[in-house]
Each structure stands twice: as structure tokens, then as C-alpha cells.
Design a protein around this motif. Structure first.
Motif, PDB file in Angstrom:
ATOM      1  N   LYS A  15       0.831  -1.207   0.000  1.00  0.00           N
ATOM      2  CA  LYS A  15       0.000   0.000   0.000  1.00  0.00           C
ATOM      3  C   LYS A  15       0.867   1.260   0.000  1.00  0.00           C
ATOM      4  O   LYS A  15       0.556   2.243  -0.687  1.00  0.00           O
ATOM      5  CB  LYS A  15      -0.927   0.000   1.214  1.00  0.00           C
ATOM      6  N   CYS A  16       1.945   1.228   0.774  1.00  0.00           N
ATOM      7  CA  CYS A  16       2.838   2.387   0.820  1.00  0.00           C
ATOM      8  C   CYS A  16       3.491   2.636  -0.532  1.00  0.00           C
ATOM      9  O   CYS A  16       3.629   3.781  -0.970  1.00  0.00           O
ATOM     10  CB  CYS A  16       3.906   2.178   1.891  1.00  0.00           C
ATOM     11  N   LEU A  17       3.890   1.553  -1.197  1.00  0.00           N
ATOM     12  CA  LEU A  17       4.525   1.705  -2.502  1.00  0.00           C
ATOM     13  C   LEU A  17       3.549   2.253  -3.534  1.00  0.00           C
ATOM     14  O   LEU A  17       3.940   2.972  -4.456  1.00  0.00           O
ATOM     15  CB  LEU A  17       5.098   0.366  -2.971  1.00  0.00           C
ATOM     16  N   GLU A  18       2.279   1.919  -3.376  1.00  0.00           N
ATOM     17  CA  GLU A  18       1.262   2.431  -4.304  1.00  0.00           C
ATOM     18  C   GLU A  18       1.112   3.939  -4.208  1.00  0.00           C
ATOM     19  O   GLU A  18       0.915   4.625  -5.223  1.00  0.00           O
ATOM     20  CB  GLU A  18      -0.090   1.762  -4.014  1.00  0.00           C
ATOM     21  N   ILE A  19       1.192   4.460  -3.001  1.00  0.00           N
ATOM     22  CA  ILE A  19       0.961   5.895  -2.827  1.00  0.00           C
ATOM     23  C   ILE A  19       2.253   6.702  -2.893  1.00  0.00           C
ATOM     24  O   ILE A  19       2.208   7.935  -2.922  1.00  0.00           O
ATOM     25  CB  ILE A  19       0.240   6.184  -1.488  1.00  0.00           C
ATOM     26  N   ARG A  20       3.394   6.033  -2.910  1.00  0.00           N
ATOM     27  CA  ARG A  20       4.677   6.734  -3.003  1.00  0.00           C
ATOM     28  C   ARG A  20       5.185   6.672  -4.439  1.00  0.00           C
ATOM     29  O   ARG A  20       6.085   5.899  -4.770  1.00  0.00           O
ATOM     30  CB  ARG A  20       5.700   6.105  -2.054  1.00  0.00           C
ATOM     31  N   GLU A  21       4.581   7.423  -5.309  1.00  0.00           N
ATOM     32  CA  GLU A  21       4.971   7.416  -6.718  1.00  0.00           C
ATOM     33  C   GLU A  21       6.371   8.015  -6.885  1.00  0.00           C
ATOM     34  O   GLU A  21       6.756   8.960  -6.193  1.00  0.00           O
ATOM     35  CB  GLU A  21       3.966   8.207  -7.548  1.00  0.00           C
ATOM     36  N   GLY A  22       7.112   7.440  -7.792  1.00  0.00           N
ATOM     37  CA  GLY A  22       8.437   7.961  -8.073  1.00  0.00           C
ATOM     38  C   GLY A  22       9.524   7.430  -7.172  1.00  0.00           C
ATOM     39  O   GLY A  22      10.690   7.836  -7.289  1.00  0.00           O
ATOM     40  N   LEU A  23       9.195   6.516  -6.266  1.00  0.00           N
ATOM     41  CA  LEU A  23      10.207   5.931  -5.388  1.00  0.00           C
ATOM     42  C   LEU A  23      11.152   5.065  -6.227  1.00  0.00           C
ATOM     43  O   LEU A  23      10.696   4.241  -7.020  1.00  0.00           O
ATOM     44  CB  LEU A  23       9.534   5.072  -4.313  1.00  0.00           C
ATOM     45  N   PRO A  24      12.458   5.262  -6.108  1.00  0.00           N
ATOM     46  CA  PRO A  24      13.407   4.486  -6.914  1.00  0.00           C
ATOM     47  C   PRO A  24      13.260   2.980  -6.669  1.00  0.00           C
ATOM     48  O   PRO A  24      12.900   2.553  -5.568  1.00  0.00           O
ATOM     49  CB  PRO A  24      14.773   4.981  -6.436  1.00  0.00           C
ATOM     50  N   LEU A  25      13.553   2.201  -7.688  1.00  0.00           N
ATOM     51  CA  LEU A  25      13.442   0.751  -7.579  1.00  0.00           C
ATOM     52  C   LEU A  25      14.321   0.215  -6.454  1.00  0.00           C
ATOM     53  O   LEU A  25      13.917  -0.683  -5.715  1.00  0.00           O
ATOM     54  CB  LEU A  25      13.836   0.094  -8.909  1.00  0.00           C
ATOM     55  N   ALA A  26      15.519   0.760  -6.302  1.00  0.00           N
ATOM     56  CA  ALA A  26      16.424   0.287  -5.253  1.00  0.00           C
ATOM     57  C   ALA A  26      15.789   0.446  -3.874  1.00  0.00           C
ATOM     58  O   ALA A  26      15.925  -0.429  -3.004  1.00  0.00           O
ATOM     59  CB  ALA A  26      17.755   1.027  -5.322  1.00  0.00           C
ATOM     60  N   ALA A  27      15.079   1.558  -3.656  1.00  0.00           N
ATOM     61  CA  ALA A  27      14.415   1.787  -2.366  1.00  0.00           C
ATOM     62  C   ALA A  27      13.282   0.785  -2.146  1.00  0.00           C
ATOM     63  O   ALA A  27      13.092   0.269  -1.037  1.00  0.00           O
ATOM     64  CB  ALA A  27      13.882   3.214  -2.302  1.00  0.00           C
ATOM     65  N   LYS A  28      12.537   0.499  -3.209  1.00  0.00           N
ATOM     66  CA  LYS A  28      11.468  -0.492  -3.112  1.00  0.00           C
ATOM     67  C   LYS A  28      12.042  -1.867  -2.751  1.00  0.00           C
ATOM     68  O   LYS A  28      11.480  -2.597  -1.923  1.00  0.00           O
ATOM     69  CB  LYS A  28      10.717  -0.587  -4.438  1.00  0.00           C
ATOM     70  N   LEU A  29      13.158  -2.213  -3.356  1.00  0.00           N
ATOM     71  CA  LEU A  29      13.776  -3.523  -3.104  1.00  0.00           C
ATOM     72  C   LEU A  29      14.392  -3.586  -1.712  1.00  0.00           C
ATOM     73  O   LEU A  29      14.416  -4.651  -1.098  1.00  0.00           O
ATOM     74  CB  LEU A  29      14.830  -3.818  -4.175  1.00  0.00           C
ATOM     75  N   GLN A  30      14.902  -2.459  -1.208  1.00  0.00           N
ATOM     76  CA  GLN A  30      15.444  -2.454   0.149  1.00  0.00           C
ATOM     77  C   GLN A  30      14.348  -2.763   1.170  1.00  0.00           C
ATOM     78  O   GLN A  30      14.595  -3.434   2.175  1.00  0.00           O
ATOM     79  CB  GLN A  30      16.088  -1.100   0.450  1.00  0.00           C
ATOM     80  N   LEU A  31      13.138  -2.301   0.912  1.00  0.00           N
ATOM     81  CA  LEU A  31      12.018  -2.635   1.790  1.00  0.00           C
ATOM     82  C   LEU A  31      11.727  -4.134   1.735  1.00  0.00           C
ATOM     83  O   LEU A  31      11.452  -4.761   2.767  1.00  0.00           O
ATOM     84  CB  LEU A  31      10.778  -1.827   1.396  1.00  0.00           C
ATOM     85  N   GLN A  32      11.810  -4.717   0.542  1.00  0.00           N
ATOM     86  CA  GLN A  32      11.609  -6.160   0.413  1.00  0.00           C
ATOM     87  C   GLN A  32      12.716  -6.947   1.130  1.00  0.00           C
ATOM     88  O   GLN A  32      12.461  -7.997   1.715  1.00  0.00           O
ATOM     89  CB  GLN A  32      11.556  -6.555  -1.068  1.00  0.00           C
ATOM     90  N   ILE A  33      13.924  -6.426   1.100  1.00  0.00           N
ATOM     91  CA  ILE A  33      15.026  -7.065   1.829  1.00  0.00           C
ATOM     92  C   ILE A  33      14.721  -7.065   3.323  1.00  0.00           C
ATOM     93  O   ILE A  33      14.963  -8.051   4.031  1.00  0.00           O
ATOM     94  CB  ILE A  33      16.362  -6.348   1.544  1.00  0.00           C
ATOM     95  N   GLY A  34      14.162  -5.951   3.806  1.00  0.00           N
ATOM     96  CA  GLY A  34      13.781  -5.875   5.212  1.00  0.00           C
ATOM     97  C   GLY A  34      12.717  -6.908   5.568  1.00  0.00           C
ATOM     98  O   GLY A  34      12.801  -7.570   6.611  1.00  0.00           O
ATOM     99  N   ILE A  35      11.716  -7.056   4.702  1.00  0.00           N
ATOM    100  CA  ILE A  35      10.657  -8.046   4.945  1.00  0.00           C
ATOM    101  C   ILE A  35      11.227  -9.456   4.875  1.00  0.00           C
ATOM    102  O   ILE A  35      10.867 -10.334   5.679  1.00  0.00           O
ATOM    103  CB  ILE A  35       9.509  -7.864   3.934  1.00  0.00           C
TER     104      ILE A  35
END
Length: 262
Positions: free
Chosen positions: A103-123
Motif C-alpha cells: 500500500k505504501c509503494l502504491e501511494i509513493r509514486e516515483g520511489l526508486p526501484l532500489a528503495a522499493k527492493l530495500q524494503l523487500q530485503i527488510g521483509i
């Protein structure tokens, strides 16, 4: 008590956080909530806290908040070095973090792919620490990550009209970290993850060799018996960067190929 915290304390704090509208204050206050109150309180109010993250100012570092909370719960769940998670089965922590991260990624448009993947690394790290025997969780996170990568590549094609794989270096580094993270725990069980090779193909040649070498070392250390054609084909697919050239393979021999010869 937990009841007072759930009914009065946390709602008032979160209301103040949302109303203040200041980015630094919101970041600080959310971190304070994580650090100050007991772990059991965080588990019992997890969805409420994550829901509030959706209402924070766009400039607030959601990754940092999520990862700090996941680290706090992970330390609690594995306290004493036990592999038995003490997170109650009634609290779907893994599912909640995935749901609200999406949900956060949906509303955070323009977030770099690396930042999105770092969140997945955390999960992924959270799942390994708290549900270390659930390979399906690992494969799920890798699948989400693979979708994020594919979507980014589609956007790049639409914007630039070039279908060549031009992922940025920091995104490739995040993919490599994502794939290396579970190896120390699951070892050769990585070979059973359907999403693993899907992400692996997005790495640069040198990174694929690095990962394949680590996988091969895991196979050698485990004395895995390759006793069927299907198993051999699957293994060779993972190790292909060490044994055959690809379009981005340099014109020199890599030292990793000596490991295959063993």
C-alpha cells in the motif's frame, strides 16, 4: 497495561503524529513509539501502527520506519537464540508487513526501484528471523520483488523506447543482496525456490557469477546428491553463469569456473 495502550495511549500519540504535518517530527515520533513501548504492545497493535504509516507526509522515510519495527520484533521473537518464533499465530505479522508495504509503494509514486527492493530485503530478513522454516515466505518476497523489477523495466521501455535491460547499478546491487540474504539460512533449499532464477537473470554477469559460485559452494558443503535428470537440469540452470557464456559475458575466463571443475 496493553488495554490502556491500545485504547488510549497509542491512538492519541498517532493522532498527534498525523496532525503535526512536520516531516522530521513525524519521523522522530514514529521511531520513538517503536523504541519506547514493549514488544508485546507492538505486536498487538501492529495493524494500527502500519495503517498510520499510510497517512504520513510523502517525504517521511517509510522504509526506515518499517525496517526499524521489523528489527525490533525480530529481536524479540528470536530472543535467546531460539529458532522457535514466539510471535502468536493469531498475529499475521508477515502478511501485515507485506500488505502495508504494498500500500505504501502504491501511494509513493516515483520511489526508486532500489528503495522499493530495500524494503523487500527488510521483509525477507524479518521472515527469515521470525519464520525461518517457511520457504514459501521467502519465495513470496522474491516474487513481489520480481514483479517490482518487471514493472520498472516496462516503465523504462515506455519512457525510453528501449527494451534492453538497463537497470541502474543500485537496483542490481539490491537484487543481489536480496538473493544472497537467505542463503546462509536455507543453503541448497534455494534451488527449490521458483522465483530465485527469475530475479537472478536481472543481475549483471559478474553478480550472476558471484551468486552462482556461492550456490555451488552451498551444494558442495551440503554433499547434495544429484540423483535425477530433473534435479541436474535445475542445478545447472542455477549454475549456468559458471559454465556457459551469455550475451554480457566478458571475453576472459572467470576464476569461478575452477570451482565447477571440482
Amino acid at each position: 497495561t496493553l488495554e490502556v495502550y491500545q485504547a488510549t495511549v497509542l491512538p492519541r500519540i498517532l493522532e498527534e503524529v498525523i496532525n503535526c504535518k512536520d516531516v522530521l517530527a513525524q519521523q522522530y515520533l514514529m521511531d520513538c513509539v517503536i523504541q519506547v513501548f514493549p514488544d508485546e504492545f507492538h505486536l498487538q497493535t501492529l495493524e494500527t501502527f502500519l495503517e498510520t504509516c499510510l497517512e504520513l507526509q510523502p517525504q517521511v522515510d517509510i522504509n526506515a520506519i518499517f525496517i526499524t519495527l521489523m528489527d525490533r520484533i525480530s529481536n524479540y521473537a528470536t530472543d535467546g537464540g531460539s529458532r522457535e518464533s514466539i510471535i502468536p499465530e493469531s498475529i499475521p505479522a508477515f502478511s501485515l508487513f507485506n500488505e502495508y508495504a504494498a500500500k505504501c509503494l502504491e501511494i509513493r509514486e516515483g520511489l526508486p526501484l532500489a528503495a522499493k527492493l530495500q524494503l523487500q530485503i527488510g521483509i525477507l530478513t524479518f521472515s527469515i528471523n521470525c519464520y525461518f522454516d517457511k520457504l514459501e515466505n521467502i519465495d513470496y518476497v522474491l516474487g513481489v520483488s520480481s514483479t517490482l523489477v518487471s514493472n520498472q523495466m516496462k516503465e523504462d521501455v515506455e519512457e525510453e523506447g528501449d527494451d534492453t535491460n538497463h537497470l541502474k547499478a543500485d537496483a542490481r546491487d539490491s537484487i543481489l543482496e536480496l538473493l544472497l540474504t537467505p542463503l546462509d539460512v536455507i543453503s541448497v533449499n534455494a534451488l527449490s525456490l521458483s522465483q530465485y532464477p527469475e530475479l537472478m537473470k536481472h543481475l549483471a554477469w559478474k553478480q550472476r557469477v558471484q551468486l552462482a559460485s556461492k550456490l555451488l559452494q552451498a551444494v558442495l558443503d551440503s554433499s547434495l546428491k544429484v540423483d535425477s535428470p530433473e534435479m541436474a537440469e535445475n542445478l545447472l540452470g542455477f549454475l549456468s553463469p559458471l559454465i556457459k557464456d551469455d550475451v554480457d559475458t566478458p571475453s576472459f575466463e572467470d576464476e569461478g569456473r575452477s570451482l565447477v571443475a571440482e
